[in-house]
Design an enzyme around this catalytic site. Structure first.
Site, PDB file in Angstrom:
ATOM      1  N   GLY A  17       0.801  -1.222   0.000  1.00  0.00           N
ATOM      2  CA  GLY A  17       0.000   0.000   0.000  1.00  0.00           C
ATOM      3  C   GLY A  17       0.830   1.267   0.000  1.00  0.00           C
ATOM      4  N   ASN A  19       1.624   2.946  -2.661  1.00  0.00           N
ATOM      5  CA  ASN A  19       0.938   3.869  -3.577  1.00  0.00           C
ATOM      6  C   ASN A  19      -0.283   4.486  -2.907  1.00  0.00           C
ATOM      7  OD1 ASN A  19       2.006   4.072  -6.494  1.00  0.00           O
ATOM      8  ND2 ASN A  19       2.300   1.912  -5.958  1.00  0.00           N
ATOM      9  N   ARG A  70     -15.168 -16.463  -9.762  1.00  0.00           N
ATOM     10  CA  ARG A  70     -14.575 -15.135  -9.926  1.00  0.00           C
ATOM     11  C   ARG A  70     -15.670 -14.089 -10.102  1.00  0.00           C
ATOM     12  NH1 ARG A  70     -10.678 -13.325 -14.855  1.00  0.00           N
ATOM     13  NH2 ARG A  70     -12.658 -12.625 -15.723  1.00  0.00           N
ATOM     14  N   MET A  95      -3.757  -7.047  -7.149  1.00  0.00           N
ATOM     15  CA  MET A  95      -3.114  -8.100  -7.925  1.00  0.00           C
ATOM     16  C   MET A  95      -4.075  -9.147  -8.505  1.00  0.00           C
ATOM     17  SD  MET A  95      -0.189  -6.868  -7.917  1.00  0.00           S
ATOM     18  CE  MET A  95       0.811  -8.128  -8.708  1.00  0.00           C
ATOM     19  N   ARG A  96      -5.357  -8.858  -8.510  1.00  0.00           N
ATOM     20  CA  ARG A  96      -6.313  -9.779  -9.137  1.00  0.00           C
ATOM     21  C   ARG A  96      -6.862  -9.175 -10.415  1.00  0.00           C
ATOM     22  NH1 ARG A  96      -8.506 -13.943  -6.281  1.00  0.00           N
ATOM     23  NH2 ARG A  96     -10.335 -13.939  -7.615  1.00  0.00           N
ATOM     24  N   ASN A 112      -5.543   2.591 -13.144  1.00  0.00           N
ATOM     25  CA  ASN A 112      -4.619   1.564 -12.641  1.00  0.00           C
ATOM     26  C   ASN A 112      -3.198   2.091 -12.756  1.00  0.00           C
ATOM     27  OD1 ASN A 112      -3.700  -1.086 -11.839  1.00  0.00           O
ATOM     28  ND2 ASN A 112      -3.174  -1.482 -13.985  1.00  0.00           N
ATOM     29  N   HIS A 114       0.587   0.747 -13.386  1.00  0.00           N
ATOM     30  CA  HIS A 114       1.275  -0.460 -13.857  1.00  0.00           C
ATOM     31  C   HIS A 114       2.775  -0.163 -13.961  1.00  0.00           C
ATOM     32  CE1 HIS A 114       1.836  -4.273 -15.864  1.00  0.00           C
ATOM     33  NE2 HIS A 114       2.632  -3.643 -16.717  1.00  0.00           N
ATOM     34  N   GLN A 176       9.239   2.721  -8.397  1.00  0.00           N
ATOM     35  CA  GLN A 176       8.189   3.005  -7.394  1.00  0.00           C
ATOM     36  C   GLN A 176       8.207   4.458  -6.944  1.00  0.00           C
ATOM     37  OE1 GLN A 176       7.806   0.162  -4.165  1.00  0.00           O
ATOM     38  NE2 GLN A 176       6.116  -0.699  -5.319  1.00  0.00           N
ATOM     39  N   GLU A 179       6.115   6.178  -9.247  1.00  0.00           N
ATOM     40  CA  GLU A 179       4.689   5.845  -9.114  1.00  0.00           C
ATOM     41  C   GLU A 179       4.035   6.794  -8.119  1.00  0.00           C
ATOM     42  OE1 GLU A 179       4.152   1.701  -8.188  1.00  0.00           O
ATOM     43  OE2 GLU A 179       5.371   1.052  -9.860  1.00  0.00           O
TER      44      GLU A 179
HETATM   45  C1  GRF Z   1       3.416  -1.246  -7.441  1.00  0.00           C
HETATM   46  O1  GRF Z   1       4.725  -1.250  -7.891  1.00  0.00           O
HETATM   47  C2  GRF Z   1       2.472  -1.356  -8.590  1.00  0.00           C
HETATM   48  O2  GRF Z   1       2.897  -0.747  -9.751  1.00  0.00           O
HETATM   49  C3  GRF Z   1       2.431  -2.850  -8.775  1.00  0.00           C
HETATM   50  O3  GRF Z   1       2.408  -3.362  -7.465  1.00  0.00           O
HETATM   51  C4  GRF Z   1       3.108  -2.486  -6.624  1.00  0.00           C
HETATM   52  C5  GRF Z   1       2.261  -2.167  -5.461  1.00  0.00           C
HETATM   53  O4  GRF Z   1       2.976  -1.617  -4.402  1.00  0.00           O
HETATM   54  N1  GRF Z   1       1.364  -3.265  -9.593  1.00  0.00           N
HETATM   55  P1  GRF Z   1       2.223  -0.987  -3.170  1.00  0.00           P
HETATM   56  O5  GRF Z   1       1.238  -2.006  -2.615  1.00  0.00           O
HETATM   57  O6  GRF Z   1       1.529   0.268  -3.626  1.00  0.00           O
HETATM   58  O7  GRF Z   1       3.302  -0.690  -2.168  1.00  0.00           O
END
Ligand code: GRF
Length: 218
Positions: A17, A19, A70, A95-96, A112, A114, A176, A179
């Protein structure tokens, strides 16, 4: 900042978490104007749930194993999210894969993050694959979510040069950091009404984005 109530945003996570933390910090630092109405995780032990609770945000675990399919999980998750009436849904390390029924319910209001320069390296293990392909540039992309996995219109990209000594871990850590810049920026623009998805194209300030906005990192 506008006088209107800030846009309610729901964030989906699966892990650390960080992000999500960047999204929370951007509100605190007054660099973006939206409200995180709730956080949902498909994993009970996601550290992001704790981050949400520490910030006073309702945090929920919806367990995929409690559903027979699902589609049933997607429906339950979507119903729970709708309680918060979000104007935007953000997948921040969720991640799903969400099915077409879920995506249709939140069409035009789902972003999203990525960890690659899309359209390169859709899917998993992006940093490893970028190194294996001897890429000289790598980064992360925020894009609108459509039914095609990691395939919706890109909004903003963070770019760095791959260093000679780079490892998967170093590359992941550097990406990251970017991000945490581009995700709050994109969410902030959407919340301000400057960014939207229209007829399958990302529109910024009334103009279709021909190429994603770009932030260059060190
Ligand atoms: C991020 O690098 C995102 O791009 C990827 O998973 C990671 C998630 O990290 N899909 P966090 O949970 O936000 O720390």
């Amino acid at each position: 900042m506008s006088a209107d109530p800030p846009l309610p945003v729901v964030v989906l996570i699966s892990g650390e978490g960080t992000n999500l933390q960047a999204l929370i910090d951007a509100i605190r630092d007054d660099v973006a104007d939206y409200a995180i109405a709730a956080v949902f995780s498909d994993r009970a032990n996601a550290r992001g749930l704790e981050r949400a609770r520490n910030a006073g945000i309702p945090a929920h675990h919806v367990d995929p194993n409690s559903y027979s399919s699902r589609e049933a999980f997607d429906r339950a998750l979507a119903d729970a999210i709708c309680y918060y009436e979000p104007g935007l849904l953000v997948l921040a390390g969720f991640m799903r894969i969400l099915g077409p029924g879920f995506v249709a319910r939140f069409a035009d209001r789902m972003l999203n993050i990525h960890p690659s320069l899309l359209p390169k390296f859709k899917g998993l293990h992006t940093h490893r694959r970028a190194l294996a392909a001897a890429e000289t540039e790598h980064g992360a992309t925020v894009h609108f979510v459509t039914a095609e996995l990691d395939g919706g219109p890109a909004v903003i990209q963070y770019r760095i040069r791959v260093r000679e000594s780079e490892t998967e871990d170093s590359l992941s850590a550097r990406v990251q950091q970017g991000e945490y810049i581009i995700l709050p920026r994109a969410v902030g623009l959407f919340a301000e009404g400057r960014l939207r998805l229209e007829s399958g194209r990302a529109i910024l300030d009334g103009e279709a984005l021909r190429t994603p906005m770009r932030v260059d990192g060190d």
